[in-house]
Design a protein around this motif. Structure first.
Motif, short mmCIF file in Angstrom:
data_model
loop_
_atom_site.label_atom_id
_atom_site.label_comp_id
_atom_site.label_asym_id
_atom_site.label_seq_id
_atom_site.Cartn_x
_atom_site.Cartn_y
_atom_site.Cartn_z
N ILE A 119 0.83 -1.21 0.00
CA ILE A 119 0.00 0.00 0.00
C ILE A 119 0.86 1.26 0.00
N GLY A 247 -4.08 4.18 -2.65
CA GLY A 247 -4.37 4.00 -4.07
C GLY A 247 -4.22 5.28 -4.87
N ILE A 248 -3.78 6.33 -4.22
CA ILE A 248 -3.60 7.63 -4.90
C ILE A 248 -2.12 7.85 -5.18
N ALA A 249 -1.30 7.64 -4.17
CA ALA A 249 0.15 7.76 -4.35
C ALA A 249 0.81 7.01 -3.22
N ARG A 250 1.86 6.29 -3.51
CA ARG A 250 2.55 5.53 -2.47
C ARG A 250 3.73 6.35 -1.97
N LEU A 254 7.23 8.18 -3.79
CA LEU A 254 7.59 9.60 -3.80
C LEU A 254 9.05 9.80 -3.38
N VAL B 33 3.48 8.90 -10.28
CA VAL B 33 3.19 8.00 -9.15
C VAL B 33 1.70 7.96 -8.84
N PRO B 36 -1.47 4.34 -8.29
CA PRO B 36 -0.75 3.07 -8.47
C PRO B 36 -1.75 1.91 -8.45
N LEU B 38 -2.49 -1.39 -6.90
CA LEU B 38 -2.02 -2.10 -5.72
C LEU B 38 -2.23 -3.60 -5.89
#
Lengths: 487, 449, 487, 449
Positions: A119, A247-250, A254, B33, B36, B38
């Motif tokens: 995640i 689920g938007i950015a890990r 980054l 990014v 993603p 998952l």
């Protein structure tokens, strides 16, 4: 109704829960080591149940209403989690049982490690920290251990943006770092020029909160991280706001090196009136040898028919234990069930709706309330609780007046960089109807502030007690029932 | 489900915000990014998710199925049903830290009562609203002592009979404090006289930490030690099992400066090691150095009694880098559980449970000591735990016991490599005489084998 | 706060608990038999939890305060009972499982039958009735079956003292009996002369409540029973007041032929806001062949090593089933645990203290409130809620005013033989402190009635709603949410 | 413990009462029977009492351990965790019948919503606050019909495909009503066309009772029957499994006058047969004949919406011997459970569960029908239950299944002696495909043996 304390209700000789007499021959008690008085109350079971039932009613809670407490992610806690954590096969397992007898627990922890890594985009997870602040401590100690292991003992400087979470400076200082504050620019981002200027070879790292405590995604985050990395520093990510990013950015993607999770925020384990939490940390590969342990690993690979055998391993250069045993296991069970019920799409839906809800409330009140950094926010936003037309009214008054409308107040006076801050985090579990009613209340209060400020100053009006005298509390310092011999 | 919006509602809300689609809310996220994919299992329904964890839970053996003689810091006690019944009230467990006292009097009064109960139990004047567990409470005692002496005393002496995990955590935390070090003498012979510690105490010593009953179950009167420690100007911290204080003289009467402890024995399930409850009590003069939250009694403007978080200026969100602890979330619900537990048992009940543990443990010790090849090492009074010398390695013995439905004692060599063939046996009110006799029967078989 | 209905909260398309998709190939749905609309609300789990949490707070309950509701035995319900009834080994057993797989349940039921028999002095027990009223029905049907079996079909007359419980006349009439009321004498007992006069060869029996609804032990009970028996009648004992008699007197020893138990009164199973109850009946040997079945019996005797094998048997001339399966099993589990935790001495202590508490409150308020049959009472007493000095004040007003003092009102207007009756049953689980506060409130209200009657007439003052318009309710007859298509 | 008084308090109270000792309160009790010695086991502490029932519970095998294909009026469904969580609130389960509406709005609103939900589900106008179970609801329908016709129509016709226990209970209750009788035709061939019932309907007929889905799981449209019954001036009662109404046309659309049912499938645990939930819905014109409680919406003097028990003049404590039913305590908490269950599942969820039951049952039926020696008897649509003809007696087969961890179907010869080797198989959302396949595997083994 004033509820007496358990001491005031006590009646000498009254019996609560009964225990059996010994079924073994008794042994003389150890001379000189037995206490003479035991100042505990004496109550019946009914006394106790009624007492705690009645005081519970004096609490606001998620189960009774909207709790838009910024930075706290007061989302709904699914009831199935409570059943799961209480399954006797979990609840009655002893932390020192032979690992062969406890493979269910280990499988759960192992899978949770994997899931959290996936995640967040990290390579290794330690589930041990008991809460966010302990996760922070563990993460920053991990950074410290990394530098020391490389002989970089001069790296003593930890940068902390002024939009960072409140615990960050204390954490850095507990780990022996000196902290340097980095200002926020006019768009609500870390000021990159100031950041660059602060970087030198004494840099240990930076503690970034993203989205930051203004509820804003750091627009320059990748550049900021590069700056720090180039100076040899590491980036600690405060994961308290992860509810915006599923689920938007890990965070790992980054460039963040280490981050803590708040299972009690993002993954819905209940806040319990102050705890328990659970604050696992995730790290990139280069930090994996340093994290607190033990961590769960596969000791013997499984096959199609045989499940793998799990066990514990201490990371090679671990900073050591940060608490007894393996972390707040029952919280992990809840988070595990929660993630299971969401899957990849469901997790993204969480963050989408958390962000949607915050922006929706922001849109509804913006203008009437000044929103200083006015752009699309993430899971929360910060408004000013103050108007020139109502000079005597403060954010605190607005907060208290919301109670009259049956809403929990937002966080106030945080972040410090916003004047009279009201920090509003609706979370994704609240309906549009609730948000509409909340925004209505805020708008009405804005009217009242100008027309009937006394309504706000005297608020709340219908609570078990009115505003309390905090000065007296600190002065008198009554921290124990006066009915006690030591008091 | 947990996200209530329908598609129609989402559309209306997006319109109000002034964007077209949900993705438009995330343009600040760097595109490379963003969103993603998952790699996680697909979502399960509630009934499937519960079934999944039910299978995991049933892959364990638990202290409910086995006769449990394992302790070493976590104990299988009986929790009256009313405890969990009250904990399940959403008003308690879905509330946040009581920062808004007008709508948090439930939590605040409960913590105030918790503080009072623990103060009464330990014989101290002040108790805070909890730490993560016994080990971190020890660490916080260390931190407090360090700052009490403004960093000028850097020596922390931990008894070798202090729970090894407490020592580990103390070490982890002390690392961050400039120049501080934890010293534990006699680790190779941890059963030595606690007075042996005193030879190390000097004017560099900030804190001495002992345990009561100690890790091996032994009970010592630490009065003389307290006196010597105080003579050296240092502080004495005593780590307790609070349940034992239903019977034993409280450390407050020994002159302890800080009493910390693991509150799990007060009605919390074993729960594989957490969440537990760190207890922290001290003397009133040290109150401003205490980490964590404190609830104080006060009044509202109408003179109604009420409770608030007090001395908050000590805390990290206000003092920031000057704060000595970063604790924020604590173990509030566990503190509530302990308060309910102590209220339900009360004066007589807690004494009774403590005595049950004591008598049953002594019965077990006597019986085991009679078995050939087994020897109980007791040269001092003990509470509910004791060391048994075993004729074969403890891990082997434990496998044998497990076959007979018994969860054997703690293998001391795991923490004390010198202590081979030494098992720490814990007995509680949950162990019937039948279970103890069964344990002895099986040990006897081993002895004859 | 006004809480909307679930329909008002509904949002089309909103999803509550999710279910998996079929894991099997699907089958076409049956043509013409599938409904077109399903008028159920659409809510999230949070909506539902918050809704029911919030409406629950509008209830008074034993867990929140004193509930001295006469004739209802609102005693504390031990929490361990709730755990016991929910043990998966009980909760997930199917009533039609082979008896070999369900010996735990049967052992519990068998033992409970034995215990209830021992406590009450009866010879046989049927656990089947679901509530007191069904126990009554079963008991009176048993009497009917007994007479018919003996060919006594002319025995159609059932005597019912005017101090009997409210359900008795309806029950007798459901069983085809004609009822004749027997008056109460000046001491509060059944008038024996009137009783004797009513006895002839059409007598089926009498339905006696002892202690009666005045809370008084029938001083002539043995004589009364003899009179009925001599006329060939049988005596039905209403067991609703058994909480006064545990270890004090066994109804069977008094000569009663059949009696029902209220497990939800005497044996602490919770009242559930109206149910479920459990109303087993006990009978003397001569009625045993007639009771509802099946009952649990030993099918194969056990030995020292092997437990007996239990099974079900239908009594030879049973009146038949009165409900599906075997009664409210989960209530039996609770009662079983409760009796286990008391033992013979504990049971007597229950009744001693129930009687003590009632007499104590009676002593505290007697004089200020007129107690018409003024003698030592049993577990409850009846006072008049009326004073000549306060003509406009009624028992109802006193009841409602007690709510302002945070007490649940007593039963009022029952029994009918006391003018403006207030029927007060404190139960044994209440402390002296609570009783003192309650008596104080009653005494204060008596003052208020004379000095400030409006305080009573307008009461209650702080409840979610004030006194409700019952006439309107009966006239408009809104029994369903108006948001329904059928409404 | 549960009796709080200390000896001192008892003494003070006795003094206030004016007696010397507790025994003095019992002088009205005839001396010869006073203070009997009860031959009962000595009191156990809570921990012992819980242990005792835990042992009893574990002496059972349960539908949680076994793959359950047993139904016949009680079904193993999934209950979302939120249901029990809310039921555990003391405010709900330790309240009494809401006779004091100002302090009972929680219970009253919940019942009002329950009435609404069941009315919506059944397609009827009025629902009461519950009966004991499905069987007693049928009996109350009989009593209502009897009184509706003022006792002048005495014939009650029950379908042979009505749950046999419902018929039994109807018979028990009807006994007390002068001259009334229950007639069930075709008991020897209960699978006959339901229209066969009509030949018995005449001007003496008060009520015809059919079941939907019937006891054998079959679904019939009863419109034609309703019409004929009404032509004869009689009433039609339809007993339902309410869960099936998530999918099926509601009986209100068939012209049913009374819809009764067993509400256990709506979120109640199997609990060995009780407490369950009797549903009772009817048309508005019959409302004054309905037994049990009704909650109505009204207002307080300030115009606030509120709920009260209404039409109470019908009830036994007021009408006394003229009352037609003596019901007093009902199944209030179970009604609440069903209301919470239906609220949680809502429109889509209930449909989904009903469809899962339907599809899985049909999958099972198809697979079983392919096994040699087994034959599924289906000549009409069915919901989630169906009859299987078995090559060996069902009780023998069930023992075999039990060995493989399967709780087999209901042995129909217990209720229908003619129906030898006929097993009623129930399938719910709890039966995974794997379980169904396992059942088939075992049946196949039997078939080959």
């Amino acid at each position: 109704m004033r509820e007496p304390t358990i001491y005031e209700m006590s009646s000498p000789g009254r019996q609560g829960v009964r225990y059996p007499d010994p079924d073994v021959p008794t042994t003389p008690l150890p001379e000189g080591l037995v206490r003479e008085t035991l100042p505990l109350p004496e109550l019946s079971e009914l006394d106790v149940v009624r007492h705690y039932t009645n005081i519970s009613k004096k609490n606001y809670s998620i189960d009774s209403g909207f709790y838009p407490l910024g930075s706290c992610t007061m989302k709904y806690n699914p009831k199935v989690n409570e059943e799961a954590a209480r399954l006797p096969g979990f609840a009655f397992t002893h932390p020192l049982q032979p690992t062969e007898t406890i493979q269910g627990n280990l499988a759960l922890m192992f899978e949770l490690q994997q899931w959290l890594a996936e995640i967040s985009g990290f390579d290794a997870i330690s589930l041990q920290p008991a809460a966010g602040a302990q996760g922070e401590f563990s993460g920053v100690m991990t950074i410290r251990a990394y530098h020391l292991h490389r002989g970089d003992s001069q790296r003593k400087k930890m940068l902390i943006p002024d939009s960072a979470h409140g615990t960050n400076p204390a954490t850095a200082s507990m780990c022996g770092f000196e902290t340097v504050a980095i200002p926020t620019d006019e768009k609500g981002n870390v000021d990159l020029a100031a950041l660059k200027a602060a970087c030198d070879d004494t840099l240990a790292g930076i503690m970034l909160t993203n989205p930051n405590t203004l509820g804003l995604f750091e627009q320059g985050i990748i550049e900021a991280i590069e700056i720090v990395h180039q100076a040899g520093g590491l980036v600690y990510g405060d994961g308290a706001n992860l509810n915006a990013l599923l689920g938007i950015a890990r965070p790992g993607d980054l460039g963040i090196d280490v981050m803590h999770f708040n299972l009690h925020k993002t993954f819905s384990t209940p806040h319990g009136g102050g705890g328990p939490g659970s604050g696992p940390i995730g790290v990139k590969q280069h930090l994996a040898p340093f994290i607190p342990g033990p961590v769960v690993t596969v000791v013997e690979e499984g096959s199609q028919d045989v499940p793998p055998l799990f066990g514990f391993t201490m990371p090679e250069h671990s900073i050591g234990r940060v608490k007894s045993f393996f972390g707040n296991f029952a919280m992990m069970v809840r988070a595990y069930v929660y993630i299971s019920m969401h899957g990849p799409d469901g997790l993204r839906t969480i963050s989408e709706n958390a962000v949607l809800n915050a922006n929706y409330v922001r849109a509804l009140v913006n203008g009437v309330y000044h929103v200083p950094y006015d752009r699309i926010c993430m899971h929360e936003f910060v408004a000013e609780g103050h108007w020139n037309e109502a000079p005597e009214v403060s954010a605190l008054d607005i907060a208290k007046r919301l109670i009259d409308y049956n809403f929990h107040p937002p966080t106030n006076y945080f972040p410090l960089i916003v004047h009279e801050a009201l920090m509003i985090e609706p979370t994704e579990t609240e309906s549009k109807q609730t948000l509409d009613r909340f925004a209505d209340a805020l708008l009405k209060i804005a009217e009242e502030a100008k027309n009937e400020p006394a309504l706000l100053k005297d608020a709340p009006h219908n609570t078990p007690v009115g505003r309390l005298n905090e000065v007296k509390a600190a002065k008198d310092l009554i921290l124990c029932s006066c009915d006690l011999p030591y008091g | 489900m947990f996200t209530p919006h329908t598609e129609k509602e989402r559309a209306e809300m997006l319109k109000t915000i002034g964007v077209d689609k949900i993705e438009d809310l995330f343009t600040d996220v760097p595109e490379k990014v963003r969103f993603p994919k998952l790699d996680l299992p697909e979502a399960l329904s509630e009934m499937e998710a519960l079934q999944q964890v039910r299978e995991l839970a049933s892959a364990n053996e638990s202290a409910q199925d086995l006769a449990c003689f394992l302790g070493a810091g976590a104990y299988h006690h009986y929790t009256p049903a009313a405890v969990d019944n009250l904990l399940r009230r959403g008003e308690f467990y879905t509330a946040y830290t009581p920062y808004q006292p007008e709508v948090s009097q439930g939590t605040l009064q409960a913590i105030f009562e918790f503080q009072s109960l623990i103060a009464g139990l330990t014989g101290m004047e002040v108790t805070n609203a909890s730490h993560y567990d016994g080990a971190t409470a020890v660490a916080e005692a260390g931190i407090m002592a360090f700052h009490h002496f403004r960093g000028k005393r850097t020596k922390f002496i931990a008894s070798p009979a202090l729970n090894p995990q407490y020592r580990d955590v103390l070490c982890t935390y002390v690392c961050g404090m400039g120049g501080a070090q934890v010293i534990t003498p006699n680790l190779e012979s941890p059963l030595s006289d606690p007075a042996d510690l005193l030879s190390l105490v000097d004017d560099q010593t900030a804190l001495v930490v002992v345990q009561y009953p100690d890790f091996f179950g032994r009970i010592f009167d630490y009065s003389a030690i307290a006196e010597k420690v105080h003579e050296a100007g240092a502080l004495l911290a005593v780590a307790v099992n609070p349940l034992s204080l239903g019977l034993l003289k409280p450390p407050g009467e020994f002159g302890a400066d800080i009493v910390i402890g693991e509150g799990q024995s007060l009605g919390l399930p074993l729960s594989y090691g957490g969440p537990y409850l760190g207890l922290f009590s001290t003397r009133k003069e040290l109150v401003r150095k205490v980490a964590g939250r404190l609830v104080g009694e006060t009044e509202d403007k109408n003179g109604n009694r009420g409770y608030v978080l007090t001395l908050t200026a000590r805390e990290q969100h206000i003092r920031r880098e000057k704060a000595t602890s970063n604790i924020c979330t604590n173990q509030g619900l566990m503190a509530l559980a302990a308060a309910i537990y102590l209220s339900l048992l009360g004066k007589n009940g807690l004494r009774k449970v403590a005595e049950l543990c004591y008598h049953k443990a002594h019965y077990a010790a006597k019986k085991i000591n009679q078995i050939k090849g087994f020897k109980v090492l007791v040269d001092s009074p003990f509470f509910n735990e004791f060391i048994v010398e075993t004729p074969i390695p403890v891990d082997e013995l434990n496998l044998y016991l497990l076959d007979q439905g018994i969860l054997g004692g703690y293998d001391l060599k795991k923490a004390y490599p010198n202590m081979k063939n030494a098992m720490l046996v814990a007995v509680t009110e949950m162990n019937s005489r039948g279970e103890i006799d069964l344990l002895c029967d099986v040990l006897r078989e081993v002895s004859h084998a």
